[in-house]
Design a protein around this motif. Structure first.
Motif, PDB file in Angstrom:
ATOM      1  N   GLU A 147       1.548 -23.278  -0.150  1.00  0.00           N
ATOM      2  CA  GLU A 147       0.255 -22.849   0.389  1.00  0.00           C
ATOM      3  C   GLU A 147      -0.145 -23.825   1.476  1.00  0.00           C
ATOM      4  N   SER A 150      -4.675 -22.571   5.651  1.00  0.00           N
ATOM      5  CA  SER A 150      -5.906 -22.245   4.933  1.00  0.00           C
ATOM      6  C   SER A 150      -7.210 -22.615   5.636  1.00  0.00           C
ATOM      7  N   ASN A 152     -11.004 -21.807   7.456  1.00  0.00           N
ATOM      8  CA  ASN A 152     -12.165 -21.071   6.976  1.00  0.00           C
ATOM      9  C   ASN A 152     -12.667 -20.155   8.089  1.00  0.00           C
ATOM     10  N   HIS A 161      -6.578 -28.768   9.382  1.00  0.00           N
ATOM     11  CA  HIS A 161      -5.867 -27.489   9.314  1.00  0.00           C
ATOM     12  C   HIS A 161      -4.619 -27.520  10.189  1.00  0.00           C
ATOM     13  N   TYR A 337     -15.719 -23.410  -5.328  1.00  0.00           N
ATOM     14  CA  TYR A 337     -14.369 -23.647  -4.817  1.00  0.00           C
ATOM     15  C   TYR A 337     -13.359 -23.912  -5.942  1.00  0.00           C
ATOM     16  N   ASP A 341     -10.008 -21.811  -7.338  1.00  0.00           N
ATOM     17  CA  ASP A 341      -8.655 -22.371  -7.352  1.00  0.00           C
ATOM     18  C   ASP A 341      -8.011 -22.234  -8.736  1.00  0.00           C
TER      19      ASP A 341
HETATM   20  N1  ARG Z   1     -10.142 -23.780   3.097  1.00  0.00           N
HETATM   21  C1  ARG Z   1     -10.067 -25.117   2.598  1.00  0.00           C
HETATM   22  C2  ARG Z   1     -10.613 -26.103   3.623  1.00  0.00           C
HETATM   23  O1  ARG Z   1     -10.677 -25.783   4.775  1.00  0.00           O
HETATM   24  C3  ARG Z   1      -8.670 -25.533   2.255  1.00  0.00           C
HETATM   25  C4  ARG Z   1      -8.070 -24.769   1.108  1.00  0.00           C
HETATM   26  C5  ARG Z   1      -7.042 -25.559   0.418  1.00  0.00           C
HETATM   27  N2  ARG Z   1      -6.402 -24.855  -0.644  1.00  0.00           N
HETATM   28  C6  ARG Z   1      -6.864 -24.679  -1.844  1.00  0.00           C
HETATM   29  N3  ARG Z   1      -6.149 -23.979  -2.701  1.00  0.00           N
HETATM   30  N4  ARG Z   1      -7.988 -25.214  -2.243  1.00  0.00           N
HETATM   31  O2  ARG Z   1     -10.959 -27.212   3.273  1.00  0.00           O
END
Ligand code: ARG
Length: 603
Positions: A147, A150, A152, A161, A337, A341
């Motif tokens: 993974e 990711s 936002n 990122h 969050y 997960d």
């Molecule tokens: N979207 C999150 C961010 O920008 C990262 C996600 C990471 N992955 C996860 N499974 N929590 O911080």
């Protein structure tokens, strides 16, 4: 179920390749293993020791003048005086077509490879195996989830990122090249009250045309504006909450608008990731876990007596593990969050039954992942230990942002555009060469991409570094452009040598003994090291090991090119040298692709 699904995605060829690799295991065993095995088998026969003891001890000698590979006898735990043992083993060792010399140096035994054998085998393997050269089957039969990236939706694509994208894609490539079956997941930040706020903002400031044209930018601008409104007028937050509630309840209009944001953003993400040579098998995200799945998680935690109400929140107390308190949700029913997960991990185990799951996320989230894995473990999920957080250091910058000439960067696209246009300016400086490049725009884009990626992967993952355009723009020294330049020079030698060519069939008729110069041997050695280096990278998952390999190989290439000409030589010599360069081009190309680069044939 999984097998059918797997066939439909591009991991299937990886499995097929792995199977093919197993069939040809001897052929693809790291080049140098053939020599190591010879040493191990003789030493074991002479001493009664076993391969599992001797093999791991073999190391590069401190001074290459002493030999190519060395066995430190004191660590072999054999009876007797190691110095005397070294002398007697050196005498008894039988040299052959693999090892030409065994000599004692104090308690060390130093061996010298038969250079002819090494050269012939290495060139033949690289040319024969082509894109498979270096690959191994160490992960055969394993299935891994990687993974990464990711980002936002509607928020900046920040340096974290970017690093996750670069490192994550590398890790997936390494696993694929090591025989794993893999699936790559982009777990988008795409759910929560803030997406209610985004929708409220869209009703005020949204523009359908702009949304279609550049969804990522437009949504970001809308989001910034509505956030300002909300900080002046708290009622906007109530509106956002109410809107999000409608989304969660599946209200057709509310859900539909959000889905449009998401779908359009994904289309744009795919385009930008394409410029980085990155693909995802699955675009998932926080939104993909339904309230139902989340409630199951809560009930499970509750039944286990792990969930405790605490000042309006639902927590799991992890203090006894030194992990503080994990906030799972709020008593008003909203979930956070961490709880998503937990649901996501459980779901992925169910769907993929993975052997390993890698989360490639910045070191800022170390604590989050420790809590996540601990909670899974407390829930009795024995597979929690198969989940791994692959962290990395932060990119520091003056004001906490990456900026371009135009201002602060919030989008990956801007970084790639800036790097590409800078490289284009550099390329224009050499008018003659520039005129020969059929598609300078796309070449500049690839060079910019290579520069951006290599500077990120040069140091160990967990090191922080300063964001600095000079570092990305540098055309000189150990950079992405340098690697691409080495690759394109090799391609140009091949073009100029036509109609002479090197195919696996033709290898038989080439006289490699004509490659006598030290530069040729240094290049052979660099090529021969690749399978070893790749196998090691499969363990450390450190891109810097491949970067330094590729740089070393490129240095050897450029020293060789200076003196070992192909053009103007008699055919047998030209052919032997060309074969060496083809082997080098294949190896460098494989390493660059592993790093996520598109090897250039001209630049
Ligand atoms: N979207 C999150 C961010 O920008 C990262 C996600 C990471 N992955 C996860 N499974 N929590 O911080």
């Amino acid at each position: 179920k999984l097998a059918g699904w797997l066939k439909s995605i591009h991991s299937a060829p990886a499995l097929a390749n792995a199977a093919a690799t197993i069939d040809g295991l001897v052929e693809t065993a790291p080049q140098l293993d053939v020599f190591r095995f010879e040493i191990v088998s003789q030493i074991c026969a002479l001493t009664g020791s076993t391969p599992d003891v001797i093999y791991p001890l073999l190391e590069e000698p401190r001074d290459r003048k002493n030999g190519d590979i060395s066995l430190p006898l004191p660590r072999a735990r054999l009876p007797g005086n190691p110095i005397e043992l070294a002398t007697s083993l050196a005498q008894k060792f039988k040299c052959n077509d693999l090892i030409t010399k065994a000599a004692a140096a104090g308690p060390f035994l130093n061996f010298t490879y038969n250079r002819d054998t090494l050269r012939n085998r290495t060139i033949a393997s690289a040319v024969g195996l082509g894109p498979q050269y270096g690959a191994n089957a160490t992960g055969f039969g394993n299935f891994g989830i990687v993974e990464f990236s990711s980002p936002n939706i509607a928020k900046p694509f920040h340096a974290g990122h970017l690093r996750s994208t670069i490192i994550g894609s590398f890790i997936k490539n390494v696993l694929d090249a090591s025989g794993w079956g893999t699936v790559s997941i982009n777990y988008l930040g795409d759910w929560g009250k803030q997406y209610g706020l985004l929708a409220v903002g869209y009703e005020r400031y949204g523009n359908d045309e702009e949304l279609e044209k550049d969804p990522i930018r437009h949504l970001f601008h809308v989001y910034v504006k509505v956030n300002n409104d909300a900080s002046e007028n708290p009622a906007v937050h109530d509106e956002a909450r109410a809107y999000f509630k409608k989304m969660e309840d599946g209200d057709a209009h509310a859900y539909g608008l959000w889905k449009r944001f998401r779908d359009l953003s994904i289309v744009k993400y795919k385009e930008i990731y394409g410029r980085l040579n990155v693909q995802f098998d699955i675009y998932s995200g926080e939104s993909q876990y339904s309230l139902g799945q989340m409630r199951d998680v809560l009930h499970e935690l509750q039944d286990l007596g792990l969930l405790v109400p605490d000042q309006g929140a639902l927590i799991v107390d992890l203090k006894q593990f030194d992990l503080g308190v994990a906030v799972i949700g709020k008593t008003d029913g909203s979930l956070l969050y961490l709880s998503r997960d937990i649901a996501a991990a459980i779901d992925r185990k169910k769907v993929f039954d993975f052997d390993r799951m890698f989360y490639v996320v910045g070191n800022q989230q170390i604590h989050h992942f420790k809590q996540l894995f601990k909670i899974l473990e407390l829930q009795g999920k024995t597979w929690a230990e198969k989940c791994e957080h692959i962290g990395f250091g932060i990119i520091r910058s003056k004001d906490g942002n990456m900026s371009t000439r135009k201002g602060t960067v919030v989008f990956l696209e801007d970084i790639l555009d800036e790097a590409g246009s800078h490289m284009h300016e550099q390329m224009r400086k050499n008018e003659v060469k520039y005129a020969q490049i059929p598609d300078p725009d796309s070449v500049a884009d690839v060079v910019g991409q290579s520069a951006t990626m290599i500077q990120d992967m040069t140091a160990r993952r967990s090191k922080d570094y300063n964001f600095d355009w000079d570092r990305i723009f540098s055309f000189e020294g150990d950079t992405g452009p340098y690697l691409q330049y080495a690759h394109s020079r090799l391609c140009s030698i091949e073009r100029q040598a036509a109609p002479l060519e090197v195919t696996p069939e033709e290898l038989q008729s080439i006289d490699f003994s004509l490659l006598t110069e030290p530069q040729a041997f240094t290049l052979v050695e660099a090529i021969a090291a690749y399978p070893d280096v790749l196998r090691e990278a499969g363990k450390t998952l450190e891109p810097c090991t491949i970067v330094s390999f590729a740089l070393n190989l490129s240095h050897a290439v450029s020293s060789a090119i200076d003196v070992l000409w192909v053009s103007g030589q008699a055919k047998p010599l030209a052919h032997a040298r060309l074969a060496l360069y083809v082997a080098a081009r294949i190896t460098l190309g494989n390493a660059l692709r592993l790093l996520g680069l598109k090897p250039l044939t001209r630049m």
